[in-house]
Design a protein around this motif. Structure first.
Motif, PDB file in Angstrom:
ATOM      1  N   GLY A 256       0.796  -1.216   0.000  1.00  9.96           N
ATOM      2  CA  GLY A 256       0.000   0.000   0.000  1.00  9.96           C
ATOM      3  C   GLY A 256       0.828   1.266   0.000  1.00  9.96           C
ATOM      4  O   GLY A 256       0.300   2.362  -0.201  1.00  9.96           O
ATOM      5  N   SER A 257       2.125   1.131   0.247  1.00  5.87           N
ATOM      6  CA  SER A 257       3.006   2.297   0.317  1.00  5.87           C
ATOM      7  C   SER A 257       4.452   1.823   0.275  1.00  5.87           C
ATOM      8  O   SER A 257       4.734   0.620   0.379  1.00  5.87           O
ATOM      9  CB  SER A 257       2.769   3.078   1.615  1.00  5.87           C
ATOM     10  OG  SER A 257       3.142   2.274   2.738  1.00  5.87           O
ATOM     11  N   PHE A 258       5.368   2.777   0.165  1.00  2.72           N
ATOM     12  CA  PHE A 258       6.783   2.426   0.221  1.00  2.72           C
ATOM     13  C   PHE A 258       7.170   1.917   1.605  1.00  2.72           C
ATOM     14  O   PHE A 258       8.025   1.041   1.742  1.00  2.72           O
ATOM     15  CB  PHE A 258       7.656   3.637  -0.145  1.00  2.72           C
ATOM     16  CG  PHE A 258       7.624   3.980  -1.607  1.00  2.72           C
ATOM     17  CD1 PHE A 258       7.900   3.024  -2.569  1.00  2.72           C
ATOM     18  CD2 PHE A 258       7.325   5.266  -2.031  1.00  2.72           C
ATOM     19  CE1 PHE A 258       7.870   3.320  -3.924  1.00  2.72           C
ATOM     20  CE2 PHE A 258       7.291   5.587  -3.373  1.00  2.72           C
ATOM     21  CZ  PHE A 258       7.556   4.619  -4.329  1.00  2.72           C
ATOM     22  N   GLU A 259       6.533   2.464   2.638  1.00  2.00           N
ATOM     23  CA  GLU A 259       6.802   1.980   3.994  1.00  2.00           C
ATOM     24  C   GLU A 259       6.424   0.512   4.124  1.00  2.00           C
ATOM     25  O   GLU A 259       7.138  -0.286   4.748  1.00  2.00           O
ATOM     26  CB  GLU A 259       6.047   2.826   5.023  1.00  2.00           C
ATOM     27  CG  GLU A 259       6.580   4.237   5.197  1.00  2.00           C
ATOM     28  CD  GLU A 259       8.034   4.279   5.645  1.00  2.00           C
ATOM     29  OE1 GLU A 259       8.498   3.323   6.294  1.00  2.00           O
ATOM     30  OE2 GLU A 259       8.721   5.275   5.335  1.00  2.00           O
ATOM     31  N   GLY A 260       5.281   0.161   3.546  1.00  2.00           N
ATOM     32  CA  GLY A 260       4.862  -1.239   3.567  1.00  2.00           C
ATOM     33  C   GLY A 260       5.820  -2.120   2.800  1.00  2.00           C
ATOM     34  O   GLY A 260       6.110  -3.251   3.198  1.00  2.00           O
ATOM     35  N   LEU A 261       6.331  -1.603   1.697  1.00  2.93           N
ATOM     36  CA  LEU A 261       7.294  -2.361   0.891  1.00  2.93           C
ATOM     37  C   LEU A 261       8.583  -2.583   1.664  1.00  2.93           C
ATOM     38  O   LEU A 261       9.155  -3.682   1.648  1.00  2.93           O
ATOM     39  CB  LEU A 261       7.566  -1.608  -0.417  1.00  2.93           C
ATOM     40  CG  LEU A 261       8.301  -2.375  -1.530  1.00  2.93           C
ATOM     41  CD1 LEU A 261       8.015  -1.732  -2.884  1.00  2.93           C
ATOM     42  CD2 LEU A 261       9.793  -2.418  -1.311  1.00  2.93           C
TER      43      LEU A 261
ATOM     44  N   LEU B 142      14.433   1.659  12.492  1.00  4.33           N
ATOM     45  CA  LEU B 142      14.044   0.316  12.928  1.00  4.33           C
ATOM     46  C   LEU B 142      12.566   0.011  12.681  1.00  4.33           C
ATOM     47  O   LEU B 142      12.138  -1.127  12.836  1.00  4.33           O
ATOM     48  CB  LEU B 142      14.367   0.142  14.420  1.00  4.33           C
ATOM     49  CG  LEU B 142      15.849   0.150  14.803  1.00  4.33           C
ATOM     50  CD1 LEU B 142      16.004  -0.017  16.304  1.00  4.33           C
ATOM     51  CD2 LEU B 142      16.608  -0.947  14.065  1.00  4.33           C
ATOM     52  N   GLU B 143      11.792   1.036  12.284  1.00  3.01           N
ATOM     53  CA  GLU B 143      10.365   0.812  12.036  1.00  3.01           C
ATOM     54  C   GLU B 143      10.140  -0.187  10.913  1.00  3.01           C
ATOM     55  O   GLU B 143       9.130  -0.899  10.891  1.00  3.01           O
ATOM     56  CB  GLU B 143       9.683   2.148  11.706  1.00  3.01           C
ATOM     57  CG  GLU B 143       9.495   3.048  12.927  1.00  3.01           C
ATOM     58  CD  GLU B 143       8.810   4.350  12.581  1.00  3.01           C
ATOM     59  OE1 GLU B 143       8.435   4.525  11.397  1.00  3.01           O
ATOM     60  OE2 GLU B 143       8.643   5.185  13.488  1.00  3.01           O
ATOM     61  N   GLN B 144      11.095  -0.270   9.984  1.00  9.00           N
ATOM     62  CA  GLN B 144      10.948  -1.205   8.873  1.00  9.00           C
ATOM     63  C   GLN B 144      11.078  -2.664   9.318  1.00  9.00           C
ATOM     64  O   GLN B 144      10.797  -3.585   8.552  1.00  9.00           O
ATOM     65  CB  GLN B 144      11.986  -0.900   7.790  1.00  9.00           C
ATOM     66  CG  GLN B 144      13.425  -1.045   8.254  1.00  9.00           C
ATOM     67  CD  GLN B 144      14.421  -0.503   7.258  1.00  9.00           C
ATOM     68  OE1 GLN B 144      14.522  -1.004   6.144  1.00  9.00           O
ATOM     69  NE2 GLN B 144      15.170   0.521   7.643  1.00  9.00           N
ATOM     70  N   LEU B 145      11.476  -2.886  10.574  1.00 10.59           N
ATOM     71  CA  LEU B 145      11.657  -4.248  11.084  1.00 10.59           C
ATOM     72  C   LEU B 145      10.418  -4.780  11.812  1.00 10.59           C
ATOM     73  O   LEU B 145      10.471  -5.868  12.379  1.00 10.59           O
ATOM     74  CB  LEU B 145      12.852  -4.296  12.050  1.00 10.59           C
ATOM     75  CG  LEU B 145      14.194  -3.771  11.543  1.00 10.59           C
ATOM     76  CD1 LEU B 145      15.269  -3.974  12.598  1.00 10.59           C
ATOM     77  CD2 LEU B 145      14.591  -4.434  10.241  1.00 10.59           C
ATOM     78  N   LYS B 146       9.317  -4.040  11.790  1.00 16.32           N
ATOM     79  CA  LYS B 146       8.136  -4.438  12.564  1.00 16.32           C
ATOM     80  C   LYS B 146       7.605  -5.812  12.174  1.00 16.32           C
ATOM     81  O   LYS B 146       7.268  -6.629  13.030  1.00 16.32           O
ATOM     82  CB  LYS B 146       7.032  -3.384  12.413  1.00 16.32           C
ATOM     83  CG  LYS B 146       7.265  -2.144  13.264  1.00 16.32           C
ATOM     84  CD  LYS B 146       6.079  -1.181  13.180  1.00 16.32           C
ATOM     85  CE  LYS B 146       6.289   0.016  14.101  1.00 16.32           C
ATOM     86  NZ  LYS B 146       5.156   0.977  14.015  1.00 16.32           N
ATOM     87  N   GLU B 147       7.501  -6.078  10.891  1.00 19.72           N
ATOM     88  CA  GLU B 147       7.000  -7.378  10.436  1.00 19.72           C
ATOM     89  C   GLU B 147       8.006  -8.481  10.755  1.00 19.72           C
ATOM     90  O   GLU B 147       7.631  -9.598  11.124  1.00 19.72           O
ATOM     91  CB  GLU B 147       6.704  -7.355   8.933  1.00 19.72           C
ATOM     92  CG  GLU B 147       5.548  -6.446   8.544  1.00 19.72           C
ATOM     93  CD  GLU B 147       4.256  -6.848   9.237  1.00 19.72           C
ATOM     94  OE1 GLU B 147       3.952  -8.057   9.297  1.00 19.72           O
ATOM     95  OE2 GLU B 147       3.550  -5.945   9.744  1.00 19.72           O
ATOM     96  N   LEU B 148       9.278  -8.166  10.614  1.00 22.62           N
ATOM     97  CA  LEU B 148      10.323  -9.137  10.931  1.00 22.62           C
ATOM     98  C   LEU B 148      10.272  -9.501  12.413  1.00 22.62           C
ATOM     99  O   LEU B 148      10.480 -10.664  12.778  1.00 22.62           O
ATOM    100  CB  LEU B 148      11.698  -8.580  10.575  1.00 22.62           C
ATOM    101  CG  LEU B 148      12.891  -9.466  10.926  1.00 22.62           C
ATOM    102  CD1 LEU B 148      12.851 -10.753  10.116  1.00 22.62           C
ATOM    103  CD2 LEU B 148      14.206  -8.728  10.680  1.00 22.62           C
ATOM    104  N   ARG B 149       9.998  -8.525  13.261  1.00 21.17           N
ATOM    105  CA  ARG B 149       9.900  -8.778  14.704  1.00 21.17           C
ATOM    106  C   ARG B 149       8.827  -9.838  14.983  1.00 21.17           C
ATOM    107  O   ARG B 149       9.041 -10.762  15.774  1.00 21.17           O
ATOM    108  CB  ARG B 149       9.570  -7.485  15.451  1.00 21.17           C
ATOM    109  CG  ARG B 149       9.441  -7.648  16.965  1.00 21.17           C
ATOM    110  CD  ARG B 149       9.236  -6.294  17.628  1.00 21.17           C
ATOM    111  NE  ARG B 149       9.212  -6.428  19.082  1.00 21.17           N
ATOM    112  CZ  ARG B 149       8.107  -6.643  19.791  1.00 21.17           C
ATOM    113  NH1 ARG B 149       6.928  -6.738  19.172  1.00 21.17           N
ATOM    114  NH2 ARG B 149       8.164  -6.756  21.109  1.00 21.17           N
ATOM    115  N   LYS B 150       7.690  -9.704  14.328  1.00 21.43           N
ATOM    116  CA  LYS B 150       6.612 -10.694  14.500  1.00 21.43           C
ATOM    117  C   LYS B 150       7.081 -12.077  14.029  1.00 21.43           C
ATOM    118  O   LYS B 150       6.835 -13.082  14.693  1.00 21.43           O
ATOM    119  CB  LYS B 150       5.371 -10.278  13.706  1.00 21.43           C
ATOM    120  CG  LYS B 150       4.712  -9.001  14.198  1.00 21.43           C
ATOM    121  CD  LYS B 150       3.541  -8.617  13.304  1.00 21.43           C
ATOM    122  CE  LYS B 150       2.943  -7.284  13.699  1.00 21.43           C
ATOM    123  NZ  LYS B 150       1.859  -6.876  12.753  1.00 21.43           N
TER     124      LYS B 150
END
Length: 221
Positions: free
Chosen positions: A54-59, A122-130
């Motif tokens: 949905g966005s570059f952040e999501g990517l 580090l916000e880009q690691l949110k999915e990785l954290r899960k």
């Protein structure tokens, strides 16, 4: 007369989109300004982009998730992996994951140092954290199955959170590692994983002291 069969066009995919984005960031040294311009430059449509993110952040988050997915695929291809102990599985995960990061080191370093505010990077690691916490919970659950006493069983929540903190520690070490072939990172992976499992198994703390000495030595060099 038989006509020559034309090769089929490669179907657009999430992996192709991720590759286009990573190449853009490496070549321009910054995130694209808009999906429209990014799509136009790469000869794709905005719809193709939004089919996956949905966005570059999501990517950006999706890239780290893909690192995890690729790591798991590599590990699960090994016939021996299922027979490994939880400790061996976590070691294998880290070795494989950081080998993959090393193959993409230029992109990773660029994005992890993009913003002066380290927390924003580090916000880009949110999915990785899960992803990592789920994997860690599976490991400790597997380890608990082999323990007869309820007293000896370990908390999946505590272990998964400890594993995530451990991952961040190793990631920071890898980012700063200047050793050939990142051999120092491999040593840190081994020592930190053994330390965590030893602590959870209530074994002597020699490994903690060993790890501390190693990190102090590395810091002083």
């Amino acid at each position: 007369m038989a006509t020559k069969k034309q090769p089929a066009e490669k179907k657009f995919s999430k992996e192709i989109l991720i590759g286009l984005y990573m190449n853009y960031v490496l070549e321009h040294e910054h995130m694209p300004k808009s999906v429209y311009k990014f799509a136009k430059e790469n000869k794709i449509t905005e719809e193709q982009f939004y089919n996956y993110f949905g966005s570059f952040e999501g990517l950006r988050k999706g890239i780290w998730n893909q690192f995890y997915v690729n790591t798991m695929e590599v590990m699960n291809k090994s016939l021996e992996f299922e027979a490994f102990t939880p400790r061996e599985k976590l070691l294998t995960f880290y070795y494989t994951f950081f080998e993959l990061l090393t193959a993409n080191r230029s992109y990773v370093l660029l994005t992890l140092n993009e913003n002066p505010d380290k927390l924003k990077n580090l916000e880009q690691l949110k999915e990785l954290r899960k992803d990592i916490k789920v994997f860690a919970k599976e490991l400790i659950s597997e380890g608990n199955e082999d323990k007869n006493s309820q007293i000896l069983k370990q908390s999946e929540t505590v272990f998964s959170e400890a594993t995530w903190v451990q991952f961040l520690f190793i990631l920071k070490f890898w980012v700063d590692d200047n050793s050939a072939k990142f051999e120092s990172t491999d040593i840190v992976i081994e020592k930190s994983v053994n330390t965590v499992f030893d602590l959870f198994d209530n074994t002597p703390l020699e490994r903690v002291i060993d790890l501390g000495k190693f990190l102090w030595k590395e810091k002083m060099n």
